[in-house]
Design a protein around this motif. Structure first.
Motif, PDB file in Angstrom:
ATOM      1  N   ASP A   1     -30.428   2.195 -16.159  1.00 16.32           N
ATOM      2  CA  ASP A   1     -30.777   2.274 -17.738  1.00 16.32           C
ATOM      3  C   ASP A   1     -29.727   1.735 -18.917  1.00 16.32           C
ATOM      4  O   ASP A   1     -29.938   1.469 -19.830  1.00 16.32           O
ATOM      5  CB  ASP A   1     -30.868   3.695 -17.946  1.00 16.32           C
ATOM      6  N   THR A   2     -28.681   1.120 -18.206  1.00 15.00           N
ATOM      7  CA  THR A   2     -27.640   0.359 -18.978  1.00 15.00           C
ATOM      8  C   THR A   2     -28.207  -0.848 -19.688  1.00 15.00           C
ATOM      9  O   THR A   2     -28.801  -1.594 -19.013  1.00 15.00           O
ATOM     10  CB  THR A   2     -26.561   0.036 -18.099  1.00 15.00           C
ATOM     11  N   GLN A   3     -27.911  -0.973 -20.930  1.00 20.11           N
ATOM     12  CA  GLN A   3     -28.343  -2.266 -21.477  1.00 20.11           C
ATOM     13  C   GLN A   3     -27.146  -3.190 -21.759  1.00 20.11           C
ATOM     14  O   GLN A   3     -26.031  -2.695 -21.253  1.00 20.11           O
ATOM     15  CB  GLN A   3     -28.991  -1.848 -22.861  1.00 20.11           C
ATOM     16  N   ALA A   4     -27.446  -4.304 -22.242  1.00 19.68           N
ATOM     17  CA  ALA A   4     -26.216  -5.263 -22.256  1.00 19.68           C
ATOM     18  C   ALA A   4     -26.134  -5.463 -23.913  1.00 19.68           C
ATOM     19  O   ALA A   4     -27.076  -5.565 -24.597  1.00 19.68           O
ATOM     20  CB  ALA A   4     -26.660  -6.401 -21.780  1.00 19.68           C
ATOM     21  N   LEU A   5     -25.005  -5.751 -24.461  1.00 19.99           N
ATOM     22  CA  LEU A   5     -24.824  -6.174 -25.844  1.00 19.99           C
ATOM     23  C   LEU A   5     -23.890  -7.546 -25.553  1.00 19.99           C
ATOM     24  O   LEU A   5     -22.917  -7.534 -24.836  1.00 19.99           O
ATOM     25  CB  LEU A   5     -23.805  -5.088 -26.517  1.00 19.99           C
TER      26      LEU A   5
ATOM     27  N   GLU B   1     -31.201  -9.201 -32.131  1.00 19.42           N
ATOM     28  CA  GLU B   1     -31.043  -7.936 -31.675  1.00 19.42           C
ATOM     29  C   GLU B   1     -30.246  -7.903 -30.107  1.00 19.42           C
ATOM     30  O   GLU B   1     -30.587  -8.700 -29.455  1.00 19.42           O
ATOM     31  CB  GLU B   1     -32.347  -7.299 -31.286  1.00 19.42           C
ATOM     32  N   GLY B   2     -29.032  -7.066 -30.102  1.00 18.17           N
ATOM     33  CA  GLY B   2     -28.401  -7.003 -29.019  1.00 18.17           C
ATOM     34  C   GLY B   2     -27.374  -8.300 -29.042  1.00 18.17           C
ATOM     35  O   GLY B   2     -26.706  -8.254 -27.822  1.00 18.17           O
TER      36      GLY B   2
ATOM     37  N   TYR C   1     -20.437   3.144 -31.797  1.00 16.59           N
ATOM     38  CA  TYR C   1     -20.873   3.103 -30.276  1.00 16.59           C
ATOM     39  C   TYR C   1     -20.402   4.340 -29.634  1.00 16.59           C
ATOM     40  O   TYR C   1     -20.299   4.477 -28.305  1.00 16.59           O
ATOM     41  CB  TYR C   1     -20.225   1.767 -29.659  1.00 16.59           C
TER      42      TYR C   1
ATOM     43  N   THR D   1     -27.016   4.790 -25.720  1.00 18.29           N
ATOM     44  CA  THR D   1     -27.430   4.431 -24.365  1.00 18.29           C
ATOM     45  C   THR D   1     -26.099   3.444 -23.917  1.00 18.29           C
ATOM     46  O   THR D   1     -25.519   2.749 -24.844  1.00 18.29           O
ATOM     47  CB  THR D   1     -28.449   3.353 -24.197  1.00 18.29           C
TER      48      THR D   1
ATOM     49  N   ARG E   1     -24.118   0.719 -22.628  1.00 17.07           N
ATOM     50  CA  ARG E   1     -24.263  -0.866 -22.937  1.00 17.07           C
ATOM     51  C   ARG E   1     -23.083  -1.759 -22.296  1.00 17.07           C
ATOM     52  O   ARG E   1     -22.051  -1.572 -22.587  1.00 17.07           O
ATOM     53  CB  ARG E   1     -24.275  -1.146 -24.500  1.00 17.07           C
TER      54      ARG E   1
ATOM     55  N   ARG F   1     -21.221  -7.966 -22.811  1.00 16.65           N
ATOM     56  CA  ARG F   1     -21.272  -9.350 -22.181  1.00 16.65           C
ATOM     57  C   ARG F   1     -20.576 -10.303 -23.233  1.00 16.65           C
ATOM     58  O   ARG F   1     -21.276 -10.631 -24.137  1.00 16.65           O
ATOM     59  CB  ARG F   1     -22.585  -9.545 -21.666  1.00 16.65           C
TER      60      ARG F   1
END
Length: 262
Positions: A4-8, A22-23, A39, A43, A45, A48
């Protein structure tokens, strides 16, 4: 790290236009938001690094994540790269080097990564919109043929120093280039290295990003032994000076003959 980890994506401050996505945030934006507690929840994140984030900036990002206790929930990810040397890319200032992780795939094919510093000379006075200007692609192609030539061809003659002369260079721009990862493919179409005093090449250089080719350059160039080309260069420079001086004298004489007030 869970599925479920997203990236920023964090990019250099020069690419603030790209941060409209976005992101995506700039280094300064990220640090400001981090210190404001943006933050602390939400979620997980991965952070990157994109283009324009140097060692100095990345160290600060890591330090601030650690200071806020977020390094494990927001793990920083920045692949290490090895820049081509000063003698290979023919640049005296590290921010202006564009070629990283150069390697030989086979006799004709070479790969590298594009590395774009926040203070690269081509970005200092021109950066609009979200994309990276086209001259970066042109300069990357130029540095790529220099780096490949120096490392894999000129190195066969360590007693010689080479001058590189472009005979033709044509670039097609096919897609926008953005300040995230991009790779460079270098294909040798023809190479005549039989005479170490003058080696001749025809190459194709493609810049790829996100599964698309951003630009394609076709370059015909020669590598001349310094001892062969330097005297010719000196003679041509002297001719240019002589022509300029003669033209200046002619213009000055004409100005003196011109009636006052005209």
């Amino acid at each position: 790290m869970s599925g479920d980890t997203q990236a920023l994506v964090v990019v250099g401050d020069r690419f603030v236009g790209f941060a409209a996505q976005e992101g995506v945030v700039t280094v300064s934006q990220f640090l400001t938001e981090l210190r404001a507690g943006a933050y602390e929840e939400g979620t997980a994140r991965a952070v990157r690094a994109g283009q324009g984030v140097g060692d100095f900036e990345w160290q600060l990002v890591r330090e601030q994540l650690r200071a806020h206790g977020l390094e494990h929930r927001m793990p920083p990810v920045r692949p290490r790269t090895e820049l081509a040397s000063r003698s290979e890319c023919h640049k005296c200032s590290e921010p202006n080097a564009l070629i990283a992780d150069l390697r030989r795939v086979d006799d004709q094919l070479f790969h590298a990564a594009l590395r774009l510093h926040n203070d690269n000379e081509l970005l200092l006075d021109h950066q609009t919109g979200q994309h990276v200007q086209g001259m970066v692609a042109v300069e990357a192609a130029r540095q790529m043929f220099l780096a490949v030539s120096e490392r894999f061809f000129a190195s066969a003659h360590p007693e010689r120093r080479y001058y590189y002369v472009i005979e033709s260079m044509n670039t097609d721009f096919e897609n926008f280039l953005f300040p995230v990862d991009a790779r460079i493919e270098y294909l040798v179409k023809t190479a005549d290295t039989s005479d170490p005093e003058r080696m001749a090449f025809e190459v194709e250089i493609g810049l790829f990003q996100a599964g698309r080719r951003a630009s394609a350059s076709r370059v015909v160039f020669s590598a001349f032994d310094e001892r062969t080309l330097k005297p010719k260069e000196h003679r041509r420079a002297a001719q240019a000076v002589a022509h300029t001086v003669a033209d200046a004298v002619t213009r000055a004489a004409a100005d003196l003959r011109e009636p006052a007030g005209v």
